[in-house]
Motif scaffolding. Structure first.
Motif, PDB file in Angstrom:
ATOM      1  N   LYS A   1       0.786  -1.038   0.029  1.00 24.96           N
ATOM      2  CA  LYS A   1      -0.136   0.021  -0.099  1.00 24.96           C
ATOM      3  C   LYS A   1       0.739   1.270  -0.063  1.00 24.96           C
ATOM      4  O   LYS A   1       1.772   1.528   0.892  1.00 24.96           O
ATOM      5  CB  LYS A   1      -0.901   0.008   1.358  1.00 24.96           C
ATOM      6  N   TYR A   2       0.735   2.146  -1.241  1.00 24.39           N
ATOM      7  CA  TYR A   2       1.586   3.305  -1.064  1.00 24.39           C
ATOM      8  C   TYR A   2       0.810   4.247  -2.009  1.00 24.39           C
ATOM      9  O   TYR A   2       0.024   3.889  -2.797  1.00 24.39           O
ATOM     10  CB  TYR A   2       2.927   3.150  -1.627  1.00 24.39           C
ATOM     11  N   LEU A   3       1.469   5.489  -1.953  1.00 22.19           N
ATOM     12  CA  LEU A   3       0.859   6.554  -2.831  1.00 22.19           C
ATOM     13  C   LEU A   3       2.050   6.967  -3.874  1.00 22.19           C
ATOM     14  O   LEU A   3       2.966   7.023  -3.510  1.00 22.19           O
ATOM     15  CB  LEU A   3       0.478   7.804  -1.901  1.00 22.19           C
ATOM     16  N   THR A   4       1.753   7.083  -5.113  1.00 19.82           N
ATOM     17  CA  THR A   4       2.746   7.673  -5.915  1.00 19.82           C
ATOM     18  C   THR A   4       2.201   8.949  -6.608  1.00 19.82           C
ATOM     19  O   THR A   4       1.156   9.191  -6.730  1.00 19.82           O
ATOM     20  CB  THR A   4       2.678   6.657  -7.247  1.00 19.82           C
ATOM     21  N   LEU A   5       3.235   9.822  -6.220  1.00 14.99           N
ATOM     22  CA  LEU A   5       3.152  11.330  -6.698  1.00 14.99           C
ATOM     23  C   LEU A   5       3.951  11.410  -7.860  1.00 14.99           C
ATOM     24  O   LEU A   5       5.341  11.373  -8.011  1.00 14.99           O
ATOM     25  CB  LEU A   5       3.641  12.200  -5.415  1.00 14.99           C
ATOM     26  N   THR A   6       3.535  11.864  -9.156  1.00 13.64           N
ATOM     27  CA  THR A   6       4.158  12.328 -10.259  1.00 13.64           C
ATOM     28  C   THR A   6       3.926  13.815 -10.714  1.00 13.64           C
ATOM     29  O   THR A   6       3.030  14.287 -10.667  1.00 13.64           O
ATOM     30  CB  THR A   6       3.485  11.369 -11.410  1.00 13.64           C
ATOM     31  N   TYR A   7       5.089  14.024 -10.743  1.00 18.92           N
ATOM     32  CA  TYR A   7       5.296  15.762 -11.005  1.00 18.92           C
ATOM     33  C   TYR A   7       4.760  15.955 -12.454  1.00 18.92           C
ATOM     34  O   TYR A   7       5.186  15.382 -13.348  1.00 18.92           O
ATOM     35  CB  TYR A   7       6.856  16.226 -10.708  1.00 18.92           C
ATOM     36  N   ASN A   8       3.845  17.040 -12.599  1.00 16.48           N
ATOM     37  CA  ASN A   8       3.397  17.622 -13.767  1.00 16.48           C
ATOM     38  C   ASN A   8       2.785  18.982 -13.686  1.00 16.48           C
ATOM     39  O   ASN A   8       1.936  19.466 -12.996  1.00 16.48           O
ATOM     40  CB  ASN A   8       2.145  16.463 -14.129  1.00 16.48           C
ATOM     41  N   ASN A   9       3.855  19.735 -14.482  1.00 12.05           N
ATOM     42  CA  ASN A   9       3.578  21.249 -14.403  1.00 12.05           C
ATOM     43  C   ASN A   9       3.364  21.896 -13.078  1.00 12.05           C
ATOM     44  O   ASN A   9       2.167  22.420 -12.956  1.00 12.05           O
ATOM     45  CB  ASN A   9       2.348  21.292 -15.446  1.00 12.05           C
ATOM     46  N   SER A  10       4.260  21.865 -12.266  1.00 18.01           N
ATOM     47  CA  SER A  10       4.036  22.460 -11.044  1.00 18.01           C
ATOM     48  C   SER A  10       3.224  21.834 -10.250  1.00 18.01           C
ATOM     49  O   SER A  10       2.768  22.415  -9.064  1.00 18.01           O
ATOM     50  CB  SER A  10       3.710  24.064 -11.318  1.00 18.01           C
ATOM     51  N   SER A  11       2.583  20.602 -10.210  1.00 22.35           N
ATOM     52  CA  SER A  11       1.851  20.005  -9.215  1.00 22.35           C
ATOM     53  C   SER A  11       2.176  18.419  -9.137  1.00 22.35           C
ATOM     54  O   SER A  11       2.945  18.204 -10.183  1.00 22.35           O
ATOM     55  CB  SER A  11       0.361  20.346  -9.495  1.00 22.35           C
ATOM     56  N   TRP A  12       1.637  17.647  -8.256  1.00 19.80           N
ATOM     57  CA  TRP A  12       1.735  16.375  -8.109  1.00 19.80           C
ATOM     58  C   TRP A  12       0.597  15.766  -8.452  1.00 19.80           C
ATOM     59  O   TRP A  12      -0.450  15.939  -7.733  1.00 19.80           O
ATOM     60  CB  TRP A  12       2.230  16.216  -6.707  1.00 19.80           C
ATOM     61  N   THR A  13       0.567  14.730  -9.425  1.00 20.34           N
ATOM     62  CA  THR A  13      -0.743  13.914  -9.620  1.00 20.34           C
ATOM     63  C   THR A  13      -0.664  12.491  -8.766  1.00 20.34           C
ATOM     64  O   THR A  13       0.240  11.919  -8.786  1.00 20.34           O
ATOM     65  CB  THR A  13      -0.835  13.685 -11.165  1.00 20.34           C
TER      66      THR A  13
END
Length: 262
Positions: A62-74
């Motif tokens: 169980k975890y969260l993936t944060l992907t950087y996209n144009n100054s924000s995290w998806t």
């Protein structure tokens, strides 16, 4: 009179209860000009695991993936969701960044990286004591990443030249590297292992785990592209510290000694 038929099978999905806010602190290696990058780039990924979700080897991760996209995290939730995280009693987290794709397994006694074992010398940042807060409509993640390796930049060479660097005081972080709190235990690697090079505006950067040599020890670097090999030595650690960086001129500077096979 007109009637509108409503099917009981048509159920609207409720809107997410919480918005996710990410406060991400990314350190530089001292002087920003020494860092490979001074800011996040699109596609960068940070993996986050929340208290109580550390992998025990038996249940699904169980975890969260944060992907950087144009100054924000998806955000992309794996095995959990934002409501489960909001309901946790202890609002703590751990986070991990690696500059090559990995499959993170966050074991209950640390963090275990499962990544490409052919790439030696990946760049790792880790947060072991992050926190988050929950309000009526917002979850705010507070992530302060720290370096888990040292950066060695060599000017005047190109990453296309397939250069590798080794040092008597550096170990490579590779697939199977085990990270436990503020320690890194390197598996299946030794000092003097060849580190892969990553492009840098100044030349090529190499990353290795530097546990911190004792004062007065000497560093010996070996730089090779498979055709030519050079060495360079520094006394008193050469100013290198664990989690820090040094930058030096390449072989054309005359400061390296070419190794000539007889």
């Amino acid at each position: 009179m007109a009637f509108v038929s409503c099917s009981k099978d048509e159920v609207e999905n409720p809107a997410p209860k919480y918005d996710l806010v990410v406060n991400m602190d990314k350190p530089s290696f001292g002087d920003d000009t020494r860092a490979v990058r001074t800011s996040w780039e699109n596609g960068d990924v940070v993996y986050v695991v929340f208290d109580g979700d550390l992998y025990d080897g038996a249940t699904a991760a169980k975890y969260l993936t944060l992907t950087y996209n144009n100054s924000s995290w998806t955000p992309t939730w794996v095995g959990t969701n934002i409501d489960e995280v909001a309901a946790k009693t202890t609002k703590t987290l751990r986070a991990l960044y690696v500059n090559t794709p990995v499959t993170p397994d966050f074991w209950n006694n640390g963090q275990f990286l499962s990544c490409d074992s052919t790439t030696k010398g990946v760049y790792v940042m880790q947060c072991i004591d992050g926190t988050y807060t929950v309000s009526d409509s917002t979850i705010t993640l507070n992530i302060a990443l720290e370096h888990k390796c040292s950066q060695i930049t060599v000017r005047g060479i190109d990453v296309a030249g397939n250069w590798t660097l080794s040092c008597n005081e550096l170990q490579a972080i590779v697939g199977g590297s085990f990270m436990d709190n503020d320690k890194v235990v390197i598996s299946a690697t030794n000092f003097n292992d060849s580190l892969a090079g990553f492009a840098n505006a100044d030349g090529v950067s190499f990353y290795g785990y530097y546990p911190g040599a004792t004062s007065g020890s000497n560093l010996k670097f070996t730089l090779t592209n498979g055709t030519k090999t050079y060495t360079r030595s520094f006394t008193n650690n050469g100013g290198l510290k664990a989690g820090d960086a040094i930058i030096m001129d390449g072989p054309d500077s005359g400061k390296w000694t070419e190794v000539v096979e007889e």
